[in-house]
Design an enzyme around this catalytic site. Structure first.
Site, PDB file in Angstrom:
ATOM      1  N   ASP A   1       4.364  34.221  37.548  1.00 14.22           N
ATOM      2  CA  ASP A   1       5.247  35.204  36.908  1.00 14.22           C
ATOM      3  C   ASP A   1       4.691  35.776  35.608  1.00 14.22           C
ATOM      4  O   ASP A   1       5.410  36.502  34.916  1.00 14.22           O
ATOM      5  CB  ASP A   1       6.601  34.554  36.597  1.00 14.22           C
TER       6      ASP A   1
ATOM      7  N   ASP B   1       7.297  27.109  35.894  1.00 14.17           N
ATOM      8  CA  ASP B   1       8.249  27.749  34.977  1.00 14.17           C
ATOM      9  C   ASP B   1       8.238  29.264  35.170  1.00 14.17           C
ATOM     10  O   ASP B   1       7.178  29.898  35.084  1.00 14.17           O
ATOM     11  CB  ASP B   1       7.888  27.429  33.529  1.00 14.17           C
TER      12      ASP B   1
ATOM     13  N   ASP C   1       3.024  28.618  40.497  1.00  9.30           N
ATOM     14  CA  ASP C   1       3.367  28.266  39.130  1.00  9.30           C
ATOM     15  C   ASP C   1       4.778  27.669  39.163  1.00  9.30           C
ATOM     16  O   ASP C   1       5.511  27.851  40.145  1.00  9.30           O
ATOM     17  CB  ASP C   1       3.311  29.530  38.270  1.00  9.30           C
TER      18      ASP C   1
END
Length: 242
Positions: free
Chosen positions: A169, A12, A10
């Site tokens: 995250d 961001d 991922d």
């Protein structure tokens, strides 16, 4: 040797801390439309499903679709200029990526960010680091659907090169990995707390880039930053011990 031969990240909250630029652009957009602005904590909670969903969560309840579309356009215009004002890689991430590439690991980015922003930020901060860079594209379902992961793997030449893992995250990333039938390594330095990650089923939670590297290597780590290696519970991995 790294246990995985393909690592899909991922963007961001995982590779880049983009929160302040997202927050500032969101509030610029809301103010431009005469709407109440949002706090940094609210923005943190809203991100993860792409810009359109961020705006839908941030605008007042009952906002019509035409106004949401106008806000989306305003956001894109502003963010195209200001997406890198405050954005920075998380500590240890560039070095980790360099070590993985040095071992011949295939690397990809899969993000619910618009493709133009993914391309720009990856080009600025990680030029040449990735074999595939996939943002939101027409006709490709965004995360947590598996489609963007499949596109990334296809652009890297398919699955023949060995086992893959997904790193993210948020709860969106945990769900994406599950949809793509990949193991998931979660990081706690991004937009969700360790407790939030654990509640969404994250089995391996890493607090630092060094812990993530040990997890990618398939080796047992040591206590650090509140995380310890705890085999046998919810999947062998780093789990939160407050």
């Amino acid at each position: 040797m790294t246990h995985y031969s393909t690592v899909i990240f991922d963007l961001d909250g995982t590779l880049l801390d983009t929160l302040e630029d997202l927050h500032l652009t969101l509030n610029h957009t809301l103010a431009a439309l005469g709407m109440p602005t949002r706090t940094l904590a609210e923005t943190r909670a809203f991100v993860g499903n792409g810009i359109r969903r961020l705006i839908e969560r941030a605008v007042p309840a009952g906002t019509d679709e035409a106004t949401v579309a106008k806000a989306n356009a305003e956001f894109d215009t502003h963010y195209a200029v200001h997406c890198n004002d405050h954005t920075r890689p998380y500590p240890g991430v560039p070095e980790l990526l360099a070590r993985l590439r040095g071992r011949g690991v295939r690397l990809a980015v899969v993000s619910n960010k618009t493709q133009y922003a993914v391309d720009e930020l990856v080009g600025i901060h990680f030029e040449g680091a990735f074999d595939a860079v996939v943002g939101v594209r027409p006709g490709v379902a965004r995360k947590p659907a598996r489609d963007m992961v499949d596109v990334a793997i296809a652009e890297m030449g398919g699955v023949a090169c060995g086992p893959s893992v997904y790193v993210g995250d948020s709860e969106v990333d945990v769900a994406t990995a599950a949809a793509a039938e990949l193991p998931c390594l979660s990081v706690s330095w991004g937009f969700r707390t360790p407790e939030q990650l654990a509640e969404t089923g994250a089995a391996t939670i890493c607090a630092t880039a060094d812990e993530l590297e040990r997890a990618l290597d398939g080796t047992k780590g040591t206590k650090g930053d509140g995380f310890v290696w705890h085999p046998g519970t919810k999947g062998d991995g780093f789990v939160w011990h407050p």
